[in-house]
Design a protein around this motif. Structure first.
Motif, short mmCIF file in Angstrom:
data_model
loop_
_atom_site.label_atom_id
_atom_site.label_comp_id
_atom_site.label_asym_id
_atom_site.label_seq_id
_atom_site.Cartn_x
_atom_site.Cartn_y
_atom_site.Cartn_z
N VAL A 53 -6.11 5.16 -8.53
CA VAL A 53 -6.99 6.09 -9.24
C VAL A 53 -7.05 5.66 -10.70
N THR A 54 -8.25 5.31 -11.15
CA THR A 54 -8.49 5.02 -12.56
C THR A 54 -9.33 6.17 -13.12
N VAL A 92 -1.71 12.16 -7.06
CA VAL A 92 -1.20 11.15 -7.97
C VAL A 92 -0.61 11.85 -9.19
N THR A 93 0.33 11.16 -9.83
CA THR A 93 0.91 11.65 -11.07
C THR A 93 0.25 10.94 -12.25
N VAL A 146 -4.23 4.72 -15.26
CA VAL A 146 -4.24 4.12 -13.93
C VAL A 146 -3.00 4.57 -13.20
N THR A 147 -3.16 5.07 -11.98
CA THR A 147 -2.04 5.56 -11.21
C THR A 147 -2.35 5.36 -9.73
N GLU A 148 -1.35 5.55 -8.88
CA GLU A 148 -1.52 5.33 -7.44
C GLU A 148 -0.89 6.45 -6.64
N GLY A 149 -1.45 6.68 -5.44
CA GLY A 149 -0.88 7.64 -4.51
C GLY A 149 -0.89 7.09 -3.11
N LYS A 150 -0.04 7.62 -2.25
CA LYS A 150 0.09 7.13 -0.88
C LYS A 150 -1.12 7.54 -0.04
N GLY A 151 -1.57 6.63 0.82
CA GLY A 151 -2.65 6.92 1.74
C GLY A 151 -4.01 6.58 1.17
N ASP A 152 -5.03 6.86 1.97
CA ASP A 152 -6.41 6.59 1.59
C ASP A 152 -7.13 7.93 1.41
N PHE A 153 -7.38 8.30 0.18
CA PHE A 153 -8.08 9.56 -0.08
C PHE A 153 -9.32 9.32 -0.96
N ARG A 154 -9.94 8.16 -0.75
CA ARG A 154 -11.13 7.83 -1.53
C ARG A 154 -12.29 8.78 -1.25
N LYS A 155 -12.39 9.27 -0.02
CA LYS A 155 -13.51 10.15 0.34
C LYS A 155 -13.09 11.62 0.18
N TYR A 156 -12.66 11.95 -1.02
CA TYR A 156 -12.20 13.32 -1.28
C TYR A 156 -13.40 14.21 -1.59
N LEU A 193 -13.36 9.62 -12.59
CA LEU A 193 -12.42 9.04 -11.63
C LEU A 193 -13.07 7.94 -10.81
N ILE A 194 -12.33 6.86 -10.63
CA ILE A 194 -12.74 5.76 -9.74
C ILE A 194 -11.57 5.50 -8.80
N LEU A 195 -11.82 5.66 -7.50
CA LEU A 195 -10.77 5.49 -6.49
C LEU A 195 -11.03 4.22 -5.71
N THR A 196 -10.04 3.35 -5.64
CA THR A 196 -10.15 2.10 -4.90
C THR A 196 -8.91 1.91 -4.04
N LYS A 197 -9.05 1.11 -2.99
CA LYS A 197 -7.94 0.86 -2.06
C LYS A 197 -7.03 -0.19 -2.64
N ASP A 198 -5.73 0.03 -2.51
CA ASP A 198 -4.72 -0.92 -2.95
C ASP A 198 -3.63 -0.97 -1.89
N GLY A 199 -3.84 -1.83 -0.87
CA GLY A 199 -2.92 -1.88 0.25
C GLY A 199 -2.96 -0.59 1.03
#
Length: 317
Positions: free
Chosen positions: A114-115, A147-148, A162-172, A103-109
């Protein structure tokens, strides 16, 4: 063009030394190279080019990474290229033939992109439809995002999604996979039953498959008089058999000593109630007979469910 720029700016130098440039611009020539990766010829395709800069060959890093089976993405915030190439180790204990990872999590707005990669073992076709939910928790065991994952071309080879979810959860701190359907067939979660501790006033959802296969023991720490509740695999009691333990800390004690304890043991917060912090610990040594295949399989079958149990704690009156 986007892939070309990414490959150019992140080229992999395959010659001997590193070149330094006095300005931000370079002069490059196209380099007519062909690729053989792990014994197989790989076509570079029209989207990529190889460059020759001062006698050094620069190749597109995405092309190389993906053909080596790795996952790759670019984090704009940190200006960092992230490559993940590890075994896929996130599974749904109720559907273990599907695994997710790298998993690679990056900010998108305002969202988190999540890739990752998914593979479906034990199938003979590569066009399987899968719908799954990937849920992220922080170190306090609080859900911070999900994310779905969906697609109709998953198979035995790792496939990038590649998918997206609401909010910033990069530091999970933990991610859990729930397979919801496979080839349009709904996958039901294993039934659970509530275990309630009326003395300490909490409950956990335990898999029904655990029934008659586990036992509970309680011990008190001599100095703090703190309860430690151990959940055992009944079949492996002779070899320890501890699946997990729960200890109850005061909040001040957890604040002062928790970080040190977490650095030397596998500890996870289950929840907080008033002045109590409920902490799960996993054993640090082997708790089953590794020379008995049946006992080993039984213990691992139960321990695979601990992730779901971890997120099920509730406080009762």
């Amino acid at each position: 063009m986007k892939k070309f720029i990414f490959g150019l700016s992140c080229g992999l130098m395959i010659a001997g030394s590193t070149a330094a440039f006095a300005s931000d611009s370079i002069q490059a020539l196209l380099f007519p190279a062909r690729f053989e990766i792990n014994g197989s010829a790989v076509d570079l395709g029209k989207d990529y080019q190889v460059l020759n800069v001062d006698g050094h060959a620069y190749v597109p890093v995405r092309f190389v990474a993906e053909n080596l089976g790795a996952n790759i993405d670019y984090d704009t915030d940190s200006q960092k290229i992230v490559i993940q190439n590890r075994p896929l180790d996130i599974t749904d204990p109720d559907y273990k033939t599907i695994s997710v990872g790298n998993l690679i999590l990056t900010k998108d707005g305002d969202n988190t992109k999540v890739t990752g990669q998914l593979k479906f073992d034990g199938v003979g076709i590569t066009q399987n439809s899968i719908n799954a939910l990937l849920t992220f928790y922080n170190e306090d065991n609080v859900k911070i995002g999900d994310v779905t994952i969906s697609g109709d071309d998953f198979g035995v080879d790792a496939k990038t999604f590649v998918t997206e979810g609401k909010g910033d959860f990069r530091k999970y701190d933990a991610a859990y996979l729930n397979i919801r359907s496979v080839n349009q067939k709904v996958i039901l979660d294993e039934p659970t039953t509530a275990y309630t501790d009326t003395k300490l006033k909490y409950s956990l959802n335990l898999p029904k498959s655990w029934m008659d296969n586990y036992r509970i023991g309680e011990m008190l720490e001599n100095e703090s008089n703190t309860a430690n509740i151990h959940f055992y695999d009944r079949a492996n009691l002779q070899y320890g058999g501890i699946l997990f333990s729960i200890s109850i800390w005061t909040k001040s004690d957890w604040i002062n000593n928790g970080p040190t304890a977490k650095s030397i043991a596998r500890l996870y917060i289950l929840g907080e109630d008033e002045d109590r912090v409920f902490v799960m610990s996993l054993p640090g040594d082997v708790q089953f007979n590794p020379h008995d295949a049946q006992l080993t399989a039984g213990y691992k079958e139960m321990s695979d469910q601990i992730g779901k149990i971890r997120t099920s704690l509730k406080f009762v009156k």
